[in-house]
Write a protein that holds these residues in place. Structure first.
Motif, short mmCIF file in Angstrom:
data_model
loop_
_atom_site.label_atom_id
_atom_site.label_comp_id
_atom_site.label_asym_id
_atom_site.label_seq_id
_atom_site.Cartn_x
_atom_site.Cartn_y
_atom_site.Cartn_z
N UNK A 134 -2.80 10.42 -3.44
CA UNK A 134 -3.67 10.78 -3.59
C UNK A 134 -5.09 11.35 -1.92
N UNK A 135 -5.53 9.68 -1.40
CA UNK A 135 -5.75 9.40 -0.60
C UNK A 135 -5.09 9.24 0.81
N UNK A 136 -4.40 8.11 0.64
CA UNK A 136 -3.39 8.22 2.15
C UNK A 136 -1.84 8.03 1.86
N UNK A 137 -2.00 8.91 3.16
CA UNK A 137 -0.91 9.57 3.52
C UNK A 137 0.35 8.37 4.43
N UNK A 138 1.46 8.51 4.16
CA UNK A 138 2.21 7.55 4.75
C UNK A 138 3.92 8.14 5.50
N UNK A 139 3.48 7.94 7.30
CA UNK A 139 4.82 8.94 7.61
C UNK A 139 5.60 8.30 9.30
N UNK A 140 6.14 8.42 8.87
CA UNK A 140 7.14 7.60 10.40
C UNK A 140 7.33 8.06 11.57
N UNK A 141 8.07 7.65 12.50
CA UNK A 141 9.13 8.96 13.40
C UNK A 141 10.41 7.32 12.99
N UNK A 142 11.38 8.63 12.22
CA UNK A 142 12.46 8.08 11.39
C UNK A 142 13.80 8.49 12.26
N UNK A 143 14.48 7.89 12.84
CA UNK A 143 15.62 8.37 14.34
C UNK A 143 17.13 7.79 13.91
N UNK A 144 17.83 8.86 12.66
CA UNK A 144 18.77 8.28 12.39
C UNK A 144 19.18 7.17 11.12
N UNK A 145 18.51 7.26 10.86
CA UNK A 145 17.98 6.49 9.07
C UNK A 145 17.20 5.48 9.70
N UNK A 146 16.49 4.89 10.37
CA UNK A 146 16.13 3.93 11.54
C UNK A 146 14.40 4.31 11.14
N UNK A 147 13.54 3.39 10.81
CA UNK A 147 12.00 4.41 10.96
C UNK A 147 11.96 2.73 12.22
N UNK A 152 0.61 -0.98 -0.04
CA UNK A 152 -0.19 0.30 0.01
C UNK A 152 1.14 1.66 0.14
N UNK A 153 1.75 1.75 1.34
CA UNK A 153 2.34 2.34 1.05
C UNK A 153 3.82 2.22 1.75
N UNK A 154 4.57 2.94 1.69
CA UNK A 154 5.76 2.27 2.48
C UNK A 154 6.86 3.61 2.59
N UNK A 155 7.82 3.39 3.69
CA UNK A 155 8.91 4.40 3.97
C UNK A 155 10.14 4.39 4.46
N UNK A 156 11.36 4.51 4.31
CA UNK A 156 12.46 5.03 4.16
C UNK A 156 12.84 5.54 5.34
N UNK A 157 14.41 4.53 6.12
CA UNK A 157 14.75 5.80 6.75
C UNK A 157 15.91 6.88 6.38
N UNK A 158 15.89 7.10 4.97
CA UNK A 158 15.76 7.92 3.79
C UNK A 158 14.84 9.15 3.98
#
Length: 118
Positions: free
Chosen positions: A65-78, A48-54
């Protein structure tokens, strides 16, 4: 080892919104990327959606346009992942799984049901 716990699924009417959360624990320093996948009976699990450490994101065409992925990232780690889902459609109904990708292996959460129905 990485443990993933998802929350936020449920029943919503078409056009409604839901927010999914995935908390990672354990060896989170090994996580390179996290993603949300979904699966319906008889079909393969799909991204569906992904987020990298970068901070790079990727979306399936069906949710752009409908979904938004976000996350907590620290030192290139999600270490936590969220999915804001707006304008939900009946075809978004599925079990949603959180995935954590490390160099050696992928980890999966237990899944959370999202049902879009009137």
């Amino acid at each position: 080892q990485v443990q993933l716990v998802e929350s936020g699924g449920g029943l919503v009417q078409p056009g409604g919104s839901l927010r999914l959360s995935c908390a990672a624990s354990g060896s989170i320093f090994r996580i390179n990327a996290m993603g949300w996948y979904r699966q319906t009976p008889g079909k393969q699990r799909e991204l569906v959606a992904s987020l990298t450490g970068g901070g790079s994101t990727l979306y399936a065409d069906s949710v752009k346009g409908r979904f938004t992925v976000s996350g907590d990232i620290a030192k290139y780690t999600v270490n936590a992942l969220y999915l804001q889902m707006n304008n939900l459609k009946p075809e978004d109904t599925a079990v949603y799984y959180c995935n954590a990708e490390t160099t050696e292996v992928d980890y999966w959460g237990q899944g959370t049901q999202v049902t879009v129905s009137s």
